[in-house]
Design a protein around this motif. Sequence first.
Motif, mmCIF file in Angstrom:
data_model
loop_
_atom_site.group_PDB
_atom_site.id
_atom_site.type_symbol
_atom_site.label_atom_id
_atom_site.label_comp_id
_atom_site.label_asym_id
_atom_site.label_seq_id
_atom_site.Cartn_x
_atom_site.Cartn_y
_atom_site.Cartn_z
ATOM 1 N N LEU A 382 0.950 -1.195 -0.108
ATOM 2 C CA LEU A 382 -0.120 0.121 -0.068
ATOM 3 C C LEU A 382 0.888 1.078 0.049
ATOM 4 C CD1 LEU A 382 -2.453 -0.963 2.548
ATOM 5 C CD2 LEU A 382 -3.359 -0.179 0.274
ATOM 6 N N TYR A 383 2.189 1.241 0.599
ATOM 7 C CA TYR A 383 2.726 2.253 0.909
ATOM 8 C C TYR A 383 3.984 2.431 -0.015
ATOM 9 C CZ TYR A 383 0.162 2.173 5.197
ATOM 10 O OH TYR A 383 -0.809 2.158 6.377
ATOM 11 N N ASP A 384 3.846 1.738 -1.158
ATOM 12 C CA ASP A 384 4.969 1.645 -2.170
ATOM 13 C C ASP A 384 5.223 3.167 -2.739
ATOM 14 O OD1 ASP A 384 5.514 -0.927 -1.798
ATOM 15 O OD2 ASP A 384 4.704 -1.523 -3.799
ATOM 16 N N GLY A 385 6.444 3.790 -2.845
ATOM 17 C CA GLY A 385 6.567 4.932 -3.352
ATOM 18 C C GLY A 385 6.246 6.086 -2.442
ATOM 19 N N THR A 386 5.822 6.189 -1.304
ATOM 20 C CA THR A 386 5.720 7.010 -0.567
ATOM 21 C C THR A 386 6.892 7.343 0.474
ATOM 22 O OG1 THR A 386 5.092 5.392 1.758
ATOM 23 C CG2 THR A 386 3.390 6.445 0.029
ATOM 24 N N LEU A 486 -6.136 1.623 -5.298
ATOM 25 C CA LEU A 486 -7.202 1.543 -6.460
ATOM 26 C C LEU A 486 -6.424 0.750 -7.509
ATOM 27 C CD1 LEU A 486 -8.515 5.177 -6.624
ATOM 28 C CD2 LEU A 486 -9.496 3.110 -5.512
ATOM 29 N N ARG A 487 -5.020 1.124 -7.916
ATOM 30 C CA ARG A 487 -4.567 0.390 -9.047
ATOM 31 C C ARG A 487 -4.721 -0.946 -8.722
ATOM 32 N NH1 ARG A 487 -0.734 4.988 -10.158
ATOM 33 N NH2 ARG A 487 -1.492 5.866 -12.077
ATOM 34 N N ALA A 488 -4.061 -1.531 -7.630
ATOM 35 C CA ALA A 488 -3.966 -2.976 -7.415
ATOM 36 C C ALA A 488 -5.410 -3.675 -7.091
ATOM 37 C CB ALA A 488 -3.353 -3.121 -5.838
ATOM 38 N N PHE A 489 -6.369 -3.080 -6.721
ATOM 39 C CA PHE A 489 -7.553 -3.587 -6.487
ATOM 40 C C PHE A 489 -8.416 -3.728 -7.864
ATOM 41 C CE2 PHE A 489 -8.952 -3.459 -1.689
ATOM 42 C CZ PHE A 489 -7.911 -4.004 -1.374
ATOM 43 N N ALA A 490 -7.958 -2.879 -8.750
ATOM 44 C CA ALA A 490 -8.703 -2.782 -9.962
ATOM 45 C C ALA A 490 -8.248 -3.918 -10.966
ATOM 46 C CB ALA A 490 -8.554 -1.350 -10.881
ATOM 47 N N ARG A 491 -7.230 -4.695 -10.501
ATOM 48 C CA ARG A 491 -6.726 -5.922 -11.106
ATOM 49 C C ARG A 491 -7.228 -7.060 -10.931
ATOM 50 N NH1 ARG A 491 -0.444 -6.123 -9.942
ATOM 51 N NH2 ARG A 491 -0.706 -7.967 -11.143
ATOM 52 N N GLY A 492 -8.362 -7.209 -9.997
ATOM 53 C CA GLY A 492 -9.107 -8.468 -9.595
ATOM 54 C C GLY A 492 -8.551 -8.862 -8.187
#
Length: 511
Positions: A382-386, A486-492
């Motif tokens: 969840l915190y990748d890139g933060t 959102l991007r992760a959950f949009a993948r299924g």
Amino acid sequence: MADGTGGPARRRFLGLCAGAGLGAAACTAGPGRPGSGAAHAGRHRPEAERDAPGTADWRLGATGPPDAVAGYTDRVSVTPGEEFALHVSTTAPSFRVTAFRVGWYGGRQARLIWASDRIPGRARPAPRLLPKTRTVHADWPATLTVHTGGWPEGAYLLRLESESGYRRYVPLIVRSAEGAGRTVLLHAPATWQAYNRWGGSSLYAGSLGDYASRSLAVTFDRPYDGSGAEKFLVYERALVVLAERLGIPLAYTTGVDVHRDPSVLRGAHAVVCLGHDEYWTPEQRAHVTAARDAGTNVAFLGANTCFRRIRLEPGATADARTVVCYKSAFRADPCYGSRPALVTTDFRLPPAPDPESSLTGVLYEGYPVDAPYVVRAAGHWLYDGTGVRPGERFPHLVGVEYDRVPEGSPAPGPLEITAHSPVVCHGRASHSDSAYYTVASGAGVFATGTMRWVEGLVAGTGELGHDHGMDGRTHAFVTRTTENLLRAFARGPAARHLPPPRPDTATVYGA
């Protein structure tokens, strides 16, 4: 009213308009005007809207006195092409209506979809009060009907503007008929209405200004107070803008619609519950739970979600226009003693206790708090890139209500606490938790544990006029974390492509 098909109901409606001194041109807001839906027929998918031309002229301006102009629709949502009736009262001789669709639009955050001609105005009588449930009804006649042919699915702000220059919003969702493969944004009109003080009474306080005189049921047949769309603007709008900027496939609906028909959840990759979604029916909860158990990821971007059990009952002219919640007066609920599962009190309380944590993973604990958000699992995806480190703090992000991982309450399974934030509420020390878990279907579920998460998306921008002291650093952190989610959950189903949660409740709470 017909659902966009014309016919006898429509002719009766236009007859009412004629009797009120309005011509058909004023009553029927059809296509053909600049910015009308006719120019965009067939472009119903939200992702097609991302880069369309926007306008900065969607903001409200001066609202004026409460009776300057106000209105409400005869339904909380429509599908593209359906009609809705707009009920308006104004002290001005005339008014206009402009429909703005909320989205990215190159950063302008809305697009003009339709505008009416000038419509004769009339001040309507004071609302009536139903004494048994202390329910405030406006009961205004319909002023005009609006046909949504060509309107893309999405969240809309209808802006009423009186001839004297005063403005108010009326929110409307143009809902999606199907959500397979998409991320479904779940708007919360039942919660908007629960807090609505228009006419002097909400589910929290009544004509005497106290809890004892509160309404036991509230109706959508009245305007919202203040700007007309406060809860949407504070707890939902910024997430809509962000989600559309990402370009992920989106669908739009409301809790009222999922209560009646869960088909939009079928095959959805994710459901996103927004910043304040407190009031749910048992049916809505069952449908979202079933979607999770079929592989749909679920995100709870607030706190106090699914806390109150409600019933939706008919209004004067349509089904599901009344939100019933007796709360602490539950023994007076007509269902008490006969249908305990429908008694309208907190989900966790008798006569049919069913704590919300079995779905959300967290349990609402308190109000009010103002505390830093403290990262625990800094290496979580969840915190990748933060760039966050364990123990990093984001001041004021926890508030004004908060959730925590429950001890002794049902949980859906092992979960990982990604943030563990000390709070003090009414002198009692506790914690607010962000938590992530997965289920056998592969679905992932994340809860922020704080009601300010969506507000954090505009922290430091002045967009809401206040930010609780949150700054640009918090804005950047919340934005990147939400993008990751959102991007992760949009993948299924999240468990199929993301690391599993690392159960740590026992470590965190020492049990």
